[in-house]
Design an enzyme around this catalytic site. Structure first.
Site, PDB file in Angstrom:
ATOM      1  N   GLY A   1       0.971  -1.113  -0.262  1.00 27.57           N
ATOM      2  CA  GLY A   1       0.126  -0.117   0.384  1.00 27.57           C
ATOM      3  C   GLY A   1       0.293   1.478   0.011  1.00 27.57           C
ATOM      4  CG  ASN A   2      -0.394   4.509  -1.625  1.00 30.68           C
ATOM      5  OD1 ASN A   2      -1.064   5.633  -0.989  1.00 30.68           O
ATOM      6  ND2 ASN A   2      -0.428   3.767  -2.588  1.00 30.68           N
TER       7      ASN A   2
END
Ligand code: C5P
Length: 396
Positions: A205-206
């Site tokens: 993810g980020n």
């Protein structure tokens, strides 16, 4: 806001300390501010602070000594009544028409539009009694500022934070400008991060929070657009009735939802931080620990922006985003052309206060032909207004 007469009614929540900033912002915008406080609000912030900032005496009672602070006159004087923060107790009183203090008495007498910014603990906010009061107050035509999600004074994390003063001012400005320049327009917005599954437990993810995209969605909706917000995993829950939120997790899901909704969109704003790569194979079971290192093979995700750029018909308008750490203008200008955007919003991680998870952002808008506009560091609500104003100017 110049010359607008605003009554700011402060009730007894810890968020009352933010009333100081709210008065300051309103006065700075040229509004005349009359502050009212419930007795318990004065326990959180002094009337002296608010009267100094508003340059007017603050009223805390209908009758104080020999003075009669006419709730009827106040109610007729105001162009807007803003209740911020509004406690669960005050919401209950306003919903039931109880008028045992100056705030509830002025509320009943007011003929102007009323804006309510609730602030309370998450369980109080979720309680059916509060929800019913909010529903009732909405049915009377009062305008609600969405509550925020985050850490509350109790230490619990959830919904119930008062909207930030900048957001309240932006909402009021939108209302007074009566700009409905996007009425009848369909706007597609992508926002937030994506999660790309590695196995049933892990993902890539980020750090995107989705705040910028949600602020843009709220600004378009406030100006009359029908907004479809395709939102990756984010804690935010936009509440404007003009926003339909489609929740997705992966880049593939975001791609599918975006392509589907782009068909009917007049404008697309692609602010999501989409993963560029995802695991080529998603393990069905949790991957067991073995060996000192492991390798995950990644494959490209669909580029939503590039695909919509290819699909773009005459009359459709696309705004892209670029978050860069180096060679910012060069990279943004290449993306603008490659993805067939109409303009691109550049934010650099080099700028303090800009980027993921901040409540502020500093942007440059880059047009085709390299014409650019640089903006100062502002709240994300104000940045959203700048971006939507720019679309309005170009879409006509
Ligand atoms: O290439 P880069 O990811 O920096 O491009 C940024 C722009 O492209 C943003 O508007 C972003 O939302 C969009 N994008 C997308 N799908 C991807 C990657 C980026 O829509 N897979």
């Amino acid at each position: 806001m110049v010359g607008k007469k605003i009554i700011l009614a402060v009730t007894g929540s810890i968020a009352a300390y933010k009333a100081a900033q709210l008065v300051r912002l309103l006065v700075k915008k040229g509004a005349e501010v009359q502050v009212l406080m419930t007795p318990s609000a004065t326990e959180f912030i002094t009337p002296l602070t608010l009267s100094t900032l508003s340059k007017k005496p603050v009223f805390t009672q209908v009758i104080s000594g020999q003075e009669w602070n006419s709730h009827v006159e106040l109610g007729l004087w105001a162009d807007a009544l803003v209740v911020a923060p509004a406690t669960a107790n005050s919401l209950a009183k306003l919903a039931q028409g109880i008028c045992d203090n100056i705030v509830s008495a002025v509320y009943l007498s007011a003929r102007c539009p009323v804006f309510i910014a609730p602030a309370m603990d998450l369980d109080m906010w979720k309680h059916p009694a509060t929800l019913a009061n909010v529903q009732r107050l909405k049915s009377y035509g009062n305008h609600f500022l969405p509550v925020g999600y985050g850490e509350l004074a109790s230490g619990l994390v959830g919904e119930g934070r008062m909207a930030e003063p900048e957001e309240i001012v932006a909402f009021l400005e939108g209302f007074f400008q009566k700009k409905q320049d996007f009425s009848g327009k369909n706007v597609l917005i992508t926002a937030g991060p994506t999660y790309e599954a590695i196995d049933p437990v892990r993902f890539i993810g980020n750090r995107s929070s989705g705040k910028m995209g949600v602020a843009i969605a709220e600004q378009f909706a406030a100006r009359g657009a029908a907004v479809t917000l395709v939102l990756g995993p984010s804690k935010l829950a936009p509440q404007h009735p003009g926003i339909t939120t489609v929740r997705v997790e992966s880049a593939k899901q975001m791609y599918e939802a975006s392509v589907q909704h782009f068909e009917n969109a007049d404008i697309a704003v692609l602010s999501a931080a989409v993963a560029d790569y995802r695991p080529a194979n998603v393990a069905e079971q949790k991957i067991k620990k073995k060996g000192d290192s492991m390798t995950i093979e990644l494959e490209k995700t669909p580029d939503i922006a590039a695909s919509l750029g290819k699909m773009k018909r005459r009359g459709q308008f696309i705004v892209g985003f670029a978050l860069e750490t180096n060679d910012e203008l060069q990279n943004a200008s290449e993306k603008l052309a490659k993805k067939n955007f109409d303009f691109i919003v550049l934010n650099s991680l080099q700028d303090a206060g800009a980027g993921f998870n901040f409540d502020t952002n500093k942007i440059t808008i880059l047009h085709r032909g390299n014409k650019r506009k640089d903006f100062e560091l502002k709240s994300k609500a104000e940045v959203a207004t700048d971006i939507v104003d720019e679309v309005s100017r170009l879409v006509g």
